[in-house]
Design a protein around this motif. Sequence first.
Motif, PDB file in Angstrom:
ATOM      1  N   GLY A  51       0.808  -1.211   0.000  1.00 42.86           N
ATOM      2  CA  GLY A  51       0.000   0.000   0.000  1.00 42.86           C
ATOM      3  C   GLY A  51       0.840   1.259   0.000  1.00 42.86           C
ATOM      4  O   GLY A  51       0.532   2.226  -0.708  1.00 42.86           O
ATOM      5  N   THR A  52       1.925   1.262   0.777  1.00 34.33           N
ATOM      6  CA  THR A  52       2.805   2.431   0.832  1.00 34.33           C
ATOM      7  C   THR A  52       3.516   2.635  -0.491  1.00 34.33           C
ATOM      8  O   THR A  52       3.697   3.779  -0.939  1.00 34.33           O
ATOM      9  CB  THR A  52       3.837   2.250   1.956  1.00 34.33           C
ATOM     10  N   ALA A  55       1.355   4.499  -2.901  1.00 34.56           N
ATOM     11  CA  ALA A  55       1.317   5.948  -2.678  1.00 34.56           C
ATOM     12  C   ALA A  55       2.434   6.644  -3.436  1.00 34.56           C
ATOM     13  O   ALA A  55       2.299   7.798  -3.844  1.00 34.56           O
ATOM     14  CB  ALA A  55       1.415   6.245  -1.179  1.00 34.56           C
ATOM     15  N   LEU A 194      -4.623   1.635  -4.789  1.00 32.49           N
ATOM     16  CA  LEU A 194      -4.291   2.595  -3.730  1.00 32.49           C
ATOM     17  C   LEU A 194      -5.530   2.971  -2.923  1.00 32.49           C
ATOM     18  O   LEU A 194      -5.471   3.061  -1.689  1.00 32.49           O
ATOM     19  CB  LEU A 194      -3.647   3.842  -4.332  1.00 32.49           C
ATOM     20  N   ALA A 195      -6.644   3.179  -3.621  1.00 27.60           N
ATOM     21  CA  ALA A 195      -7.883   3.505  -2.919  1.00 27.60           C
ATOM     22  C   ALA A 195      -8.302   2.361  -2.000  1.00 27.60           C
ATOM     23  O   ALA A 195      -8.761   2.579  -0.875  1.00 27.60           O
ATOM     24  CB  ALA A 195      -8.989   3.811  -3.931  1.00 27.60           C
ATOM     25  N   TYR A 197      -6.248  -0.043  -0.640  1.00 32.30           N
ATOM     26  CA  TYR A 197      -5.318  -0.138   0.484  1.00 32.30           C
ATOM     27  C   TYR A 197      -5.518   1.032   1.454  1.00 32.30           C
ATOM     28  O   TYR A 197      -5.418   0.851   2.675  1.00 32.30           O
ATOM     29  CB  TYR A 197      -3.873  -0.145  -0.024  1.00 32.30           C
ATOM     30  N   GLY A 198      -5.765   2.219   0.902  1.00 29.65           N
ATOM     31  CA  GLY A 198      -5.990   3.380   1.765  1.00 29.65           C
ATOM     32  C   GLY A 198      -7.225   3.210   2.623  1.00 29.65           C
ATOM     33  O   GLY A 198      -7.219   3.563   3.814  1.00 29.65           O
ATOM     34  N   ARG A 201      -6.574   1.175   5.530  1.00 36.85           N
ATOM     35  CA  ARG A 201      -5.524   1.757   6.383  1.00 36.85           C
ATOM     36  C   ARG A 201      -4.215   0.974   6.292  1.00 36.85           C
ATOM     37  O   ARG A 201      -3.545   0.739   7.303  1.00 36.85           O
ATOM     38  CB  ARG A 201      -6.004   1.843   7.832  1.00 36.85           C
ATOM     39  N   GLN A 202      -3.887   0.588   5.075  1.00 36.96           N
ATOM     40  CA  GLN A 202      -2.646  -0.151   4.838  1.00 36.96           C
ATOM     41  C   GLN A 202      -1.672   0.696   4.016  1.00 36.96           C
ATOM     42  O   GLN A 202      -0.954   0.173   3.160  1.00 36.96           O
ATOM     43  CB  GLN A 202      -2.950  -1.473   4.106  1.00 36.96           C
ATOM     44  N   VAL A 203      -1.668   2.004   4.282  1.00 33.30           N
ATOM     45  CA  VAL A 203      -0.744   2.931   3.606  1.00 33.30           C
ATOM     46  C   VAL A 203      -0.086   3.808   4.658  1.00 33.30           C
ATOM     47  O   VAL A 203      -0.777   4.459   5.457  1.00 33.30           O
ATOM     48  CB  VAL A 203      -1.468   3.823   2.578  1.00 33.30           C
ATOM     49  N   ASP A 204       1.234   3.839   4.696  1.00 36.76           N
ATOM     50  CA  ASP A 204       1.970   4.743   5.574  1.00 36.76           C
ATOM     51  C   ASP A 204       2.312   5.987   4.759  1.00 36.76           C
ATOM     52  O   ASP A 204       3.310   6.036   4.045  1.00 36.76           O
ATOM     53  CB  ASP A 204       3.254   4.069   6.080  1.00 36.76           C
ATOM     54  N   TRP A 205       1.453   6.990   4.858  1.00 40.66           N
ATOM     55  CA  TRP A 205       1.609   8.188   4.035  1.00 40.66           C
ATOM     56  C   TRP A 205       2.870   8.966   4.389  1.00 40.66           C
ATOM     57  O   TRP A 205       3.429   9.670   3.534  1.00 40.66           O
ATOM     58  CB  TRP A 205       0.386   9.091   4.190  1.00 40.66           C
TER      59      TRP A 205
END
Length: 257
Positions: A51-52, A55, A194-195, A197-198, A201-205
Amino acid sequence: MHLPAIVDLLSILALGAALGFFGGLFGIGGGIIAIPFLALAFGMEQALAQGTSLAMMVPILLVGWWRYTRRHPIPWRAAIQIGLLASATTLVVAYVATGLNPNVLRTVFSVCLLVLALRMLAQRRTASPVDAHSRFNLKLMPLVGIVGGACMGLLGVGGGLVATPIFTGCFGQRQTVAQSLSLALVTPCSIVALATYGGARQVDWSIGLPLAIGGLFTVSLGVSLAHRLPERTMKTAFAWMILCTALWLLLKPILLK
């Protein structure tokens, strides 16, 4: 900011810059490199690393595609059809793939890439500098979206690696045009992913965005170099990139034990 935090930030920006350059040069997002790096350097689990990396990939893919289409206009109708077919196939195959062994899928995909790369390198001496005529009707090009989308659905990466040789070998497209069409395939799939995973909550922005910023500084440079290099050089470089990717995917489970 403390010195370790600054060093980490600069490292992330540098990695993003490197991935942005190669993403622009070869028309890929760089997730194959970013995912294992995030897992090793930051101890992320596979889902969070994927996911990250998305991004980072989405902005790089969007800018890279825009730069490619400015230099070589592509058939927009075919590009839209490729993107839609790829996105739909990605969703369907990803749902089916959840019940399959990911290690087996990765190994099969790696072997296919290895064979493809070796075949491209074996043909480089006999291939003419100019693209061959299309072996198939150009109206069939959108069907490549199904093949690329299936790869994206199975592994989350690799759609462009498979699609580009098909566009050049089967439809007679120049390497840079083929990479642009591959970006039309991968970009919408990555946005959808991305949408997803986001939302989970599997994205470290805090890491993904600096990676993207670093990549945006260099993606245009990679695209410019791709259009300056001779056609045969680009095809050879792309083949070596596929070969290295295949070897990495095969050896990764052994090296990361």
